[in-house]
Motif scaffolding. Structure first.
Motif, PDB file in Angstrom:
ATOM      1  N   ASN A  51       0.830  -1.209   0.000  1.00  0.00           N
ATOM      2  CA  ASN A  51       0.000   0.000   0.000  1.00  0.00           C
ATOM      3  C   ASN A  51       0.862   1.256   0.000  1.00  0.00           C
ATOM      4  N   LYS A  52       1.939   1.235   0.761  1.00  0.00           N
ATOM      5  CA  LYS A  52       2.840   2.393   0.810  1.00  0.00           C
ATOM      6  C   LYS A  52       3.337   2.709  -0.596  1.00  0.00           C
ATOM      7  N   GLN A  53       3.755   1.683  -1.306  1.00  0.00           N
ATOM      8  CA  GLN A  53       4.267   1.888  -2.664  1.00  0.00           C
ATOM      9  C   GLN A  53       3.175   2.450  -3.577  1.00  0.00           C
ATOM     10  N   LEU A  54       1.970   1.915  -3.457  1.00  0.00           N
ATOM     11  CA  LEU A  54       0.858   2.421  -4.278  1.00  0.00           C
ATOM     12  C   LEU A  54       0.580   3.888  -3.970  1.00  0.00           C
ATOM     13  N   VAL A  55       0.537   4.222  -2.684  1.00  0.00           N
ATOM     14  CA  VAL A  55       0.255   5.597  -2.275  1.00  0.00           C
ATOM     15  C   VAL A  55       1.338   6.537  -2.809  1.00  0.00           C
ATOM     16  N   LEU A  56       2.591   6.115  -2.703  1.00  0.00           N
ATOM     17  CA  LEU A  56       3.697   6.942  -3.204  1.00  0.00           C
ATOM     18  C   LEU A  56       3.604   7.153  -4.716  1.00  0.00           C
ATOM     19  N   GLU A  57       3.007   6.190  -5.412  1.00  0.00           N
ATOM     20  CA  GLU A  57       2.820   6.298  -6.859  1.00  0.00           C
ATOM     21  C   GLU A  57       1.534   7.049  -7.214  1.00  0.00           C
ATOM     22  N   GLY A  58       0.782   7.476  -6.185  1.00  0.00           N
ATOM     23  CA  GLY A  58      -0.470   8.191  -6.416  1.00  0.00           C
ATOM     24  C   GLY A  58      -1.632   7.288  -6.763  1.00  0.00           C
ATOM     25  N   LYS A  59      -1.503   6.009  -6.472  1.00  0.00           N
ATOM     26  CA  LYS A  59      -2.557   5.042  -6.776  1.00  0.00           C
ATOM     27  C   LYS A  59      -3.279   4.661  -5.493  1.00  0.00           C
TER      28      LYS A  59
END
Length: 140
Positions: A51-59
């Motif tokens: 989730n952290k990675q998705l959030v950082l990607e704006g997803k």
């Protein structure tokens, strides 16, 4: 002369005493003999990292893992840990984590960090070892 030698020997022995390390080593075990809760918490960590990675990607994260509801029934390493405080923290975590999947992009970072902080808050009361690893999930 014997007293000086004895004193020197005593000082030498005491100065060689090992200093205790306060550093916590986190061992991730994927072995089959870990408790159900330990395995579930590793999955929670992995999902939060994803989730952290998705959030950082704006997803936006897509789907709340229903398996996480097993936090109330998963076998613990120490069954005595499951008490009213543990249950309250579990409910707080689930509520915080679900909100990550029910929010707009504008508040994703806040909701994600709230969920991670709910883990940290619980671990401060029972099992402090994973806290440094959990803190790495926070988005600054």
């Amino acid at each position: 002369m014997k007293k000086i030698t004895l004193l020197f020997l005593l000082i030498s022995i005491l100065s060689c005493k090992k200093k205790e390390s306060k550093e916590v080593v986190i061992i991730e075990s994927k072995r089959g003999n870990q408790s159900e809760m330990a395995a579930l918490m590793l999955k929670m960590y992995d999902k939060s990292l994803e989730n952290k990675q998705l959030v950082l990607e704006g997803k936006e994260p897509k789907e709340f893992p229903q398996e996480f509801l097993n936090i109330h029934t998963a076998q613990l390493t120490d069954a005595a840990v499951r008490n009213s405080q543990f249950n309250a923290f579990s409910d707080f975590y689930l509520d915080s984590f679900k909100k990550v999947f029910e929010t707009s992009k504008d508040s994703l970072i806040v909701r994600h960090n709230n969920a991670v902080n709910s883990c940290i808050t619980c671990h401060k009361t029972t099992c402090i070892g994973p806290i440094p690893k959990i803190k790495k999930l926070l988005i600054k």
